[in-house]
Design a protein around this motif. Structure first.
Motif, mmCIF file in Angstrom:
data_model
loop_
_atom_site.group_PDB
_atom_site.id
_atom_site.type_symbol
_atom_site.label_atom_id
_atom_site.label_comp_id
_atom_site.label_asym_id
_atom_site.label_seq_id
_atom_site.Cartn_x
_atom_site.Cartn_y
_atom_site.Cartn_z
ATOM 1 N N HIS A 1 40.923 40.547 35.021
ATOM 2 C CA HIS A 1 40.195 39.462 35.672
ATOM 3 C C HIS A 1 40.086 38.246 34.756
ATOM 4 O O HIS A 1 40.308 37.104 35.193
ATOM 5 N N MET A 2 39.773 38.474 33.480
ATOM 6 C CA MET A 2 39.641 37.359 32.549
ATOM 7 C C MET A 2 40.987 36.676 32.309
ATOM 8 O O MET A 2 41.059 35.453 32.167
ATOM 9 N N ALA A 3 42.060 37.473 32.252
ATOM 10 C CA ALA A 3 43.384 36.903 31.985
ATOM 11 C C ALA A 3 43.787 35.902 33.058
ATOM 12 O O ALA A 3 44.525 34.949 32.774
ATOM 13 N N ASN A 4 43.300 36.096 34.275
ATOM 14 C CA ASN A 4 43.631 35.184 35.371
ATOM 15 C C ASN A 4 42.887 33.861 35.283
ATOM 16 O O ASN A 4 43.227 32.914 36.005
ATOM 17 N N ASN A 5 41.874 33.806 34.410
ATOM 18 C CA ASN A 5 41.025 32.616 34.368
ATOM 19 C C ASN A 5 40.961 31.954 32.999
ATOM 20 O O ASN A 5 40.173 31.037 32.788
ATOM 21 N N ILE A 6 41.781 32.415 32.065
ATOM 22 C CA ILE A 6 41.753 31.866 30.707
ATOM 23 C C ILE A 6 43.110 31.270 30.368
ATOM 24 O O ILE A 6 44.146 31.934 30.508
ATOM 25 N N ILE B 1 50.843 44.665 30.407
ATOM 26 C CA ILE B 1 51.859 43.967 31.189
ATOM 27 C C ILE B 1 51.215 42.967 32.145
ATOM 28 O O ILE B 1 51.644 41.812 32.243
ATOM 29 N N ASP B 2 50.169 43.396 32.854
ATOM 30 C CA ASP B 2 49.510 42.533 33.832
ATOM 31 C C ASP B 2 48.904 41.296 33.176
ATOM 32 O O ASP B 2 48.870 40.215 33.774
ATOM 33 N N CYS B 3 48.410 41.455 31.960
ATOM 34 C CA CYS B 3 47.756 40.344 31.256
ATOM 35 C C CYS B 3 48.718 39.551 30.372
ATOM 36 O O CYS B 3 48.304 38.592 29.715
ATOM 37 N N SER B 4 49.978 39.962 30.332
ATOM 38 C CA SER B 4 51.000 39.292 29.496
ATOM 39 C C SER B 4 50.552 39.232 28.038
ATOM 40 O O SER B 4 50.641 38.188 27.376
ATOM 41 N N ASN C 1 47.345 36.238 23.514
ATOM 42 C CA ASN C 1 48.043 35.683 24.677
ATOM 43 C C ASN C 1 49.064 34.637 24.223
ATOM 44 O O ASN C 1 49.179 34.324 23.029
ATOM 45 N N TYR C 2 49.790 34.089 25.173
ATOM 46 C CA TYR C 2 50.852 33.127 24.842
ATOM 47 C C TYR C 2 50.282 31.892 24.155
ATOM 48 O O TYR C 2 50.855 31.394 23.176
ATOM 49 N N GLU C 3 49.155 31.389 24.658
ATOM 50 C CA GLU C 3 48.537 30.187 24.078
ATOM 51 C C GLU C 3 48.165 30.413 22.617
ATOM 52 O O GLU C 3 48.312 29.520 21.784
ATOM 53 N N TRP C 4 47.689 31.627 22.295
ATOM 54 C CA TRP C 4 47.354 31.946 20.903
ATOM 55 C C TRP C 4 48.620 31.939 20.043
ATOM 56 O O TRP C 4 48.626 31.409 18.932
#
Length: 255
Positions: A87-92, A130-133, A166-169
């Motif tokens: 849920h958090m991964a979809n909003n960050i 996988i779902d959170c990449s 995550n990718y941004e990090w």
């Protein structure tokens, strides 16, 4: 700093905050996760559950998100944690690091001793990754971060503690290093995470000097630096070995 399962009453957290020299301290809803933060950073708790605490850290105008995890031991009890992360991964969409005690291994190679690992137990966290990449930035040190401490015939080691980004990090902090420190009074190894902001005005680039190859001790420095124990993908191991080698050569040349 995040401390999992402190085995101490919540009322003691302020005392430890003063002893450790931190400005901010927080205990989660079931007192299983303690968070400490320096005064120069602004720490704001944005989510608190029994298995994770998520906070924003503000420094020099930039914001990052840190999630400290202490997962349940039973598989079915960890499901709410995986759902929270999804849920958090979809909003960050800013740099985000999730780390702590996941209480599970992702592959048979992350377990030594005991019963043979069943990959079916690893599928829920793998699906969440996988779902959170999520990205595993690798680590330095021993493969295993936990030991049951029993006799040699019943001893078991597992990699239960880890961190994901995550990718941004990965774009903002290209040099993220996770070190598995030596276990002391705990059955878990502490994770020591260091990061380097890629957006620096002055960056020193490594230069190899040909004269080094004729100096006594050159090959010893290279061999020692290159043989450091690193886990992760082949490309990631190659990257960290190069990084460690040029740092050791720079130090050797200077001294």
């Amino acid at each position: 700093m995040a401390l999992m399962e402190p085995f101490c009453r919540r009322s003691k957290i302020d005392k430890f905050k003063r002893w450790l020299g931190y400005h901010f301290a927080y205990s989660n809803c079931n007192n299983k996760i303690w968070i400490f933060c320096d005064q120069i950073y602004g720490c704001t708790i944005i989510q608190d559950t029994e298995q994770q605490v998520t906070c924003t850290i503000n420094a020099h105008g930039d914001s990052i998100i840190i999630t400290a995890i202490y997962a349940k031991c039973k598989i079915y009890l960890r499901e709410p944690l995986w759902d929270d992360l999804r849920h958090m991964a979809n909003n960050i969409n800013i740099p985000w690091l999730r780390g702590g005690d996941f209480n599970c291994v992702l592959d048979a190679s992350e377990k030594k001793g005991g019963n043979t690992h069943k990959m079916s137990k690893s599928m829920p966290p793998i699906n969440c990754i996988i779902d959170c990449s999520l990205i595993d930035p690798g680590y330095i040190g021993s493969t295993f971060t936990w030991c049951n401490g029993r006799g040699s015939t019943q001893r078991m080691w597992e990699r239960l503690d880890r961190a994901f980004i995550n990718y941004e990090w990965s774009q903002k902090f290209i040099n993220t290093t996770i070190t598995h420190l030596i276990r002391t009074s705990s059955d878990h190894s502490p994770l020591f995470i260091t990061i380097e902001n890629t957006q620096q005005n002055h960056k020193k680039y490594f230069k190899f000097l040909n004269l080094w190859v004729n100096e006594t001790g050159f090959l010893d420095v290279v061999k020692h630096a290159w043989n450091i124990d690193i886990e992760g993908s082949s490309l990631w191991r190659f990257h960290l070995k190069l990084k460690h080698t040029y740092k050791q050569l720079s130090w050797w040349s200077k001294n």
